[in-house]
Write a protein that holds these residues in place. Structure first.
Motif, PDB file in Angstrom:
ATOM      1  N   GLY A   1       1.019  -1.181   0.009  1.00 20.85           N
ATOM      2  CA  GLY A   1       0.044   0.099  -0.041  1.00 20.85           C
ATOM      3  C   GLY A   1       0.825   1.284   0.109  1.00 20.85           C
ATOM      4  O   GLY A   1       0.295   2.439  -0.467  1.00 20.85           O
ATOM      5  N   ASN A   2       2.035   1.147   0.564  1.00 21.58           N
ATOM      6  CA  ASN A   2       3.030   2.378   0.453  1.00 21.58           C
ATOM      7  C   ASN A   2       3.501   2.614  -1.048  1.00 21.58           C
ATOM      8  O   ASN A   2       3.759   1.652  -1.815  1.00 21.58           O
ATOM      9  N   ASN A   3       3.641   3.940  -1.415  1.00 16.47           N
ATOM     10  CA  ASN A   3       4.172   4.327  -2.550  1.00 16.47           C
ATOM     11  C   ASN A   3       5.601   4.809  -2.396  1.00 16.47           C
ATOM     12  O   ASN A   3       5.615   5.880  -1.565  1.00 16.47           O
ATOM     13  N   TYR A   4       6.556   3.968  -2.934  1.00 20.06           N
ATOM     14  CA  TYR A   4       7.838   4.210  -2.778  1.00 20.06           C
ATOM     15  C   TYR A   4       8.566   5.157  -3.955  1.00 20.06           C
ATOM     16  O   TYR A   4       8.452   4.679  -4.840  1.00 20.06           O
ATOM     17  N   THR A   5       9.350   5.980  -3.636  1.00 20.22           N
ATOM     18  CA  THR A   5      10.044   6.695  -4.596  1.00 20.22           C
ATOM     19  C   THR A   5      11.492   6.776  -4.370  1.00 20.22           C
ATOM     20  O   THR A   5      12.112   6.997  -3.443  1.00 20.22           O
TER      21      THR A   5
ATOM     22  N   THR B   1      14.595   9.620 -10.953  1.00 15.69           N
ATOM     23  CA  THR B   1      13.675   9.339  -9.945  1.00 15.69           C
ATOM     24  C   THR B   1      12.581   8.197 -10.534  1.00 15.69           C
ATOM     25  O   THR B   1      12.348   8.392 -11.819  1.00 15.69           O
ATOM     26  N   ALA B   2      12.041   7.286  -9.700  1.00 18.43           N
ATOM     27  CA  ALA B   2      10.999   6.466  -9.947  1.00 18.43           C
ATOM     28  C   ALA B   2      10.108   6.180  -8.784  1.00 18.43           C
ATOM     29  O   ALA B   2      10.559   6.091  -7.633  1.00 18.43           O
ATOM     30  N   SER B   3       8.722   5.841  -9.072  1.00 20.50           N
ATOM     31  CA  SER B   3       7.917   5.645  -8.005  1.00 20.50           C
ATOM     32  C   SER B   3       7.429   4.273  -8.270  1.00 20.50           C
ATOM     33  O   SER B   3       6.875   3.912  -9.524  1.00 20.50           O
ATOM     34  N   SER B   4       7.027   3.709  -7.266  1.00 18.89           N
ATOM     35  CA  SER B   4       6.505   2.251  -7.363  1.00 18.89           C
ATOM     36  C   SER B   4       5.400   2.143  -6.202  1.00 18.89           C
ATOM     37  O   SER B   4       6.083   2.079  -5.197  1.00 18.89           O
ATOM     38  N   ARG B   5       4.106   1.436  -6.419  1.00 23.37           N
ATOM     39  CA  ARG B   5       3.242   1.219  -5.201  1.00 23.37           C
ATOM     40  C   ARG B   5       3.398  -0.270  -4.874  1.00 23.37           C
ATOM     41  O   ARG B   5       3.091  -1.111  -5.950  1.00 23.37           O
ATOM     42  N   MET B   6       3.678  -0.657  -3.699  1.00 19.99           N
ATOM     43  CA  MET B   6       3.634  -2.020  -3.391  1.00 19.99           C
ATOM     44  C   MET B   6       2.267  -2.698  -3.337  1.00 19.99           C
ATOM     45  O   MET B   6       1.479  -2.212  -2.569  1.00 19.99           O
ATOM     46  N   PRO B   7       1.874  -3.659  -4.113  1.00 18.52           N
ATOM     47  CA  PRO B   7       0.610  -4.350  -4.022  1.00 18.52           C
ATOM     48  C   PRO B   7       0.512  -4.988  -2.830  1.00 18.52           C
ATOM     49  O   PRO B   7       1.272  -5.538  -1.884  1.00 18.52           O
TER      50      PRO B   7
ATOM     51  N   PRO C   1       9.602  -0.158 -21.848  1.00 13.97           N
ATOM     52  CA  PRO C   1       8.975   1.243 -21.241  1.00 13.97           C
ATOM     53  C   PRO C   1       9.634   1.107 -19.646  1.00 13.97           C
ATOM     54  O   PRO C   1       9.190   0.226 -19.035  1.00 13.97           O
ATOM     55  N   THR C   2      10.403   2.012 -19.430  1.00 15.49           N
ATOM     56  CA  THR C   2      10.930   2.198 -17.954  1.00 15.49           C
ATOM     57  C   THR C   2      10.009   3.143 -17.261  1.00 15.49           C
ATOM     58  O   THR C   2       9.210   4.000 -17.782  1.00 15.49           O
ATOM     59  N   ASN C   3       9.999   2.751 -15.778  1.00 15.60           N
ATOM     60  CA  ASN C   3       9.065   4.033 -15.009  1.00 15.60           C
ATOM     61  C   ASN C   3      10.121   4.749 -14.318  1.00 15.60           C
ATOM     62  O   ASN C   3       9.796   5.479 -13.407  1.00 15.60           O
ATOM     63  N   ILE C   4      11.357   4.784 -14.751  1.00 12.00           N
ATOM     64  CA  ILE C   4      12.259   5.928 -14.333  1.00 12.00           C
ATOM     65  C   ILE C   4      12.461   7.154 -15.370  1.00 12.00           C
ATOM     66  O   ILE C   4      12.306   7.103 -16.512  1.00 12.00           O
ATOM     67  N   SER C   5      12.642   8.178 -14.681  1.00 13.73           N
ATOM     68  CA  SER C   5      12.493   9.733 -15.217  1.00 13.73           C
ATOM     69  C   SER C   5      13.776  10.374 -14.783  1.00 13.73           C
ATOM     70  O   SER C   5      14.078  10.713 -13.430  1.00 13.73           O
ATOM     71  N   PRO C   6      14.775  10.859 -15.695  1.00 17.09           N
ATOM     72  CA  PRO C   6      14.401  10.853 -17.162  1.00 17.09           C
ATOM     73  C   PRO C   6      14.821   9.324 -17.732  1.00 17.09           C
ATOM     74  O   PRO C   6      15.402   8.600 -16.848  1.00 17.09           O
TER      75      PRO C   6
ATOM     76  N   GLY D   1      16.235  -0.076 -17.171  1.00 19.69           N
ATOM     77  CA  GLY D   1      15.995  -0.486 -16.005  1.00 19.69           C
ATOM     78  C   GLY D   1      14.789  -0.198 -15.442  1.00 19.69           C
ATOM     79  O   GLY D   1      13.773   0.194 -16.086  1.00 19.69           O
ATOM     80  N   TYR D   2      14.654  -0.297 -14.212  1.00 22.04           N
ATOM     81  CA  TYR D   2      13.218  -0.110 -13.474  1.00 22.04           C
ATOM     82  C   TYR D   2      13.525  -0.046 -12.014  1.00 22.04           C
ATOM     83  O   TYR D   2      14.341  -0.333 -11.606  1.00 22.04           O
ATOM     84  N   PHE D   3      12.446   0.454 -11.338  1.00 25.19           N
ATOM     85  CA  PHE D   3      12.332   0.356  -9.909  1.00 25.19           C
ATOM     86  C   PHE D   3      10.986  -0.263  -9.444  1.00 25.19           C
ATOM     87  O   PHE D   3       9.941   0.160  -9.959  1.00 25.19           O
ATOM     88  N   SER D   4      11.019  -1.293  -8.543  1.00 26.21           N
ATOM     89  CA  SER D   4       9.901  -1.875  -8.221  1.00 26.21           C
ATOM     90  C   SER D   4       9.749  -2.236  -6.751  1.00 26.21           C
ATOM     91  O   SER D   4      10.665  -2.727  -6.175  1.00 26.21           O
ATOM     92  N   ALA D   5       8.468  -1.898  -6.212  1.00 28.54           N
ATOM     93  CA  ALA D   5       8.278  -2.221  -4.891  1.00 28.54           C
ATOM     94  C   ALA D   5       7.317  -3.331  -4.953  1.00 28.54           C
ATOM     95  O   ALA D   5       6.145  -3.129  -5.571  1.00 28.54           O
TER      96      ALA D   5
END
Length: 274
Positions: free
Chosen positions: A113-117, A128-134, A250-255, A259-263
């Motif tokens: 439930g937390n959104n990690y950045t 930067t990248a954000s991912s919400r843990m299911p 497609p990555t969730n990292i900006s710019p 790679g990726y960032f995953s919670a």
């Protein structure tokens, strides 16, 4: 007596015969044509592989640069970066480098439930990248069976109950005798929402036999991470560090970088194949 043939065949019939012969010649030539598949070779680009999980232990972010598609699995580490992760509730965890290119945090357990950045500062650029843990979906069990293609080989089946009424995304990571299998396994619940699910994990490039030990990690992932890994699976890829793919996912990292960032949640089960 010498046999004679009708010299007055209809013109349409002659044209048809000639056309068939020409098509046959073209088809034969096309069978021997070498197809040159052009694979991108845009190398020395930053690769970020970051994750936070819901189990005890250090969280980690790996920084490397990519290599040509045909090279061996040796990826130069990126050192001297500043890495941190915020949990969305006011806590920030500063990561420490060691060994080279691997950045770890003081032990904390990520929560569903937390959104990690994630923030990664490299050469003056803040990625930067954000991912919400299911929520966790329980991995019920594993089983093995004889492969339908080779009676000497085995396949692994995973079992779980998908929660009804919401979108869920899953990634499975398989280890054979302690070595991670390169194949990518990701699934959603488009066709099995709320059902008991059994999925076979098999890979044409991996031979599994009776007596082998298999460990399967089940990850509950968010939609952006599903899109990332599903793109790689469709391409037959194995991960962000594995050279330059024909089309980088497609990555969730900006710019945007590789790679990726995953919670995500993480749970493992092991078995010896029968």
């Amino acid at each position: 007596m010498m046999k004679t043939y009708n010299q007055n065949l209809p013109v349409n019939f002659i044209v048809m015969i000639v056309t068939v012969l020409l098509i046959s010649i073209v088809m034969l030539n096309s069978c021997t044509k070498v197809v040159d598949i052009k694979v991108g070779n845009d190398t020395d680009k930053l690769v970020i592989e970051g994750m936070v999980i819901d189990t005890a232990g250090s969280q980690s972010v790996k920084l490397t640069t990519n290599v040509p598609f045909s090279n061996s699995n040796t990826y130069p580490p990126v050192t001297g970066a500043i890495v941190s992760v915020n949990d969305g509730n006011g806590s920030t965890y500063n990561y420490i480098e060691g060994p080279s290119g691997i950045y770890t945090s003081p032990a904390f357990v990520a929560k569903a439930g937390n959104n990690y950045t994630m923030h990664v500062l490299v050469n003056g650029t803040d990625y930067t990248a954000s991912s919400r843990m299911p929520e966790l979906v329980v991995l019920d069990s594993l089983s093995s069976k004889v492969s339908p293609f080779d009676s000497k080989q085995r396949e692994v089946t995973v079992y779980y109950k998908d929660p009804a009424g919401k979108a869920n995304y899953y990634r499975f990571v398989m280890f054979l005798n302690g070595v991670q299998v390169k194949a990518v396994f990701v699934f959603n619940d488009d066709f099995n929402d709320g059902k008991k699910v059994s999925i076979d994990l098999s890979d044409d490039d991996t031979d599994m036999f009776s007596g082998d030990k298999v460990t399967v990690e089940m990850q509950c992932i968010d939609k952006s991470i599903f899109t990332y890994w599903n793109t790689l699976m469709q391409q037959g890829g194995s991960g962000p560090g594995g050279g330059v793919t024909p089309s980088n996912p497609p990555t969730n990292i900006s710019p945007s970088v590789l790679g990726y960032f995953s919670a995500h949640t993480s749970q493992k089960k092991s078995m010896v194949l029968k």
